[in-house]
Design an enzyme around this catalytic site. Sequence first.
Site, PDB file in Angstrom:
ATOM      1  CB  SER A 204      42.855  46.081  30.219  1.00  0.00           C
ATOM      2  OG  SER A 204      42.128  45.750  29.118  1.00  0.00           O
TER       3      SER A 204
ATOM      4  CG  ASP B  27      43.240  47.610  34.492  1.00  0.00           C
ATOM      5  OD1 ASP B  27      43.211  47.282  35.732  1.00  0.00           O
ATOM      6  OD2 ASP B  27      41.985  47.157  34.201  1.00  0.00           O
TER       7      ASP B  27
ATOM      8  CG  HIS C 185      37.183  41.769  36.750  1.00  0.00           C
ATOM      9  ND1 HIS C 185      38.443  41.131  37.509  1.00  0.00           N
ATOM     10  CD2 HIS C 185      37.601  42.953  36.974  1.00  0.00           C
ATOM     11  CE1 HIS C 185      39.311  41.741  37.625  1.00  0.00           C
ATOM     12  NE2 HIS C 185      38.817  42.982  37.617  1.00  0.00           N
TER      13      HIS C 185
ATOM     14  CB  VAL D 114      33.737  51.993  36.720  1.00  0.00           C
ATOM     15  CG1 VAL D 114      32.614  51.837  35.864  1.00  0.00           C
ATOM     16  CG2 VAL D 114      33.715  52.191  38.035  1.00  0.00           C
TER      17      VAL D 114
END
Length: 277
Positions: free
Chosen positions: A50, A83, A177, A228
Site C-alpha cells: 500500500s 494498493d 477498513h 485482507v
Amino acid sequence: MTLRSTFDLLAEATAANKGLPAFNVIHIETAEALATVAADTGIPLILQISENCAKYHGEFSPIALATLEIARRSSGNLAVHLDHATNTELCKAAIDLGFGSVMYDGAHLPYAENVAQTQAVVAYAHERGVAVEAELGEIGGKDGAHAPGVRTDPQEAREFATATGVDALAVAVGSSHAMVDRTAALDHELIVRLRQAVPVPLVLHGSSGLPDSEIAAGVRSGMTKINVSTQLVKLFTAGVREFLQDNPTVVDSRKYIDAGRKALTAEAARLAQIIAG
C-alpha cells in the site's frame, strides 16, 4: 514459477467462480510468509504493497523490489500489486518497476475528477500491460468507499468502469477498513446486482472485519479479489506478543519476528483456502 500477471490471475478466478486472495505486505517477513503460503497451498495470491506501507519504509522501491524478487523466486502463483495509491506518480513508479497491477484510489475526489485521474492511470498502465483497480463509493467520493454506511450504486459503478476502462473495481458493500473485530456483514443482494451490472471483477476491501462465513458467501455472491490486511497483522502481532511473554529475556529480534511470521503464515493459509473455496 515466473511472476504471474494480475490479468491472468483475475481471469482464472473469474472463470472458475473462485475468490482470489490479495494479502498486504507490511515488511519483508510478510512477503516471505505469503510466498510460502502460495507455494504450500497451490493457491494463487496477490501480494499488495500500500501507499501507507511505502510511507512507513521511507521509500517505495526497496520494499517493492524485495517483494518482487521474493515472488519471482517462489514456486507459488504470485502477482504483485500496489494498493490504495492516491498518488498517480506512485502508480507509475510501481508500473515501471514491474508490478502486475496498481490500484488508483480516487474515491476521495469528486466523481468527474476521479474518472479523469483514473483514465490517465489506466492509459499509462495498459500501454505497459499492467492492470488497474479503482474504487467507487458514494457519489462525490466523500469518506471513500469503505466508510461505515457507504454503498456503491450499481448503475454508477457500471458507468464508472466503462468510462475509465479499469480492470477491477472496489465497491462498498458493507465492509470497513481496519476492523479488528470480525463482526461486519455484507449486503449480498447488492453484490449480486453489482456483479450483474459491472463488466469487470469486483474487489472487496476491509475483509478483515468479516467472519469466515461472510467472506465465503461474498465470493459466492460475486466478489472476486478479496483483500485482507488487518487480520494478518493482528495475528502477526499476537504471535510476537505471545513469544515475548513466554521468553522475556530474549533480545534477538529474529526469534520473535519469526514467531509472528509463523502465526501470520498459518492464518494466511487458512484464509486463502476460505477465499479460494
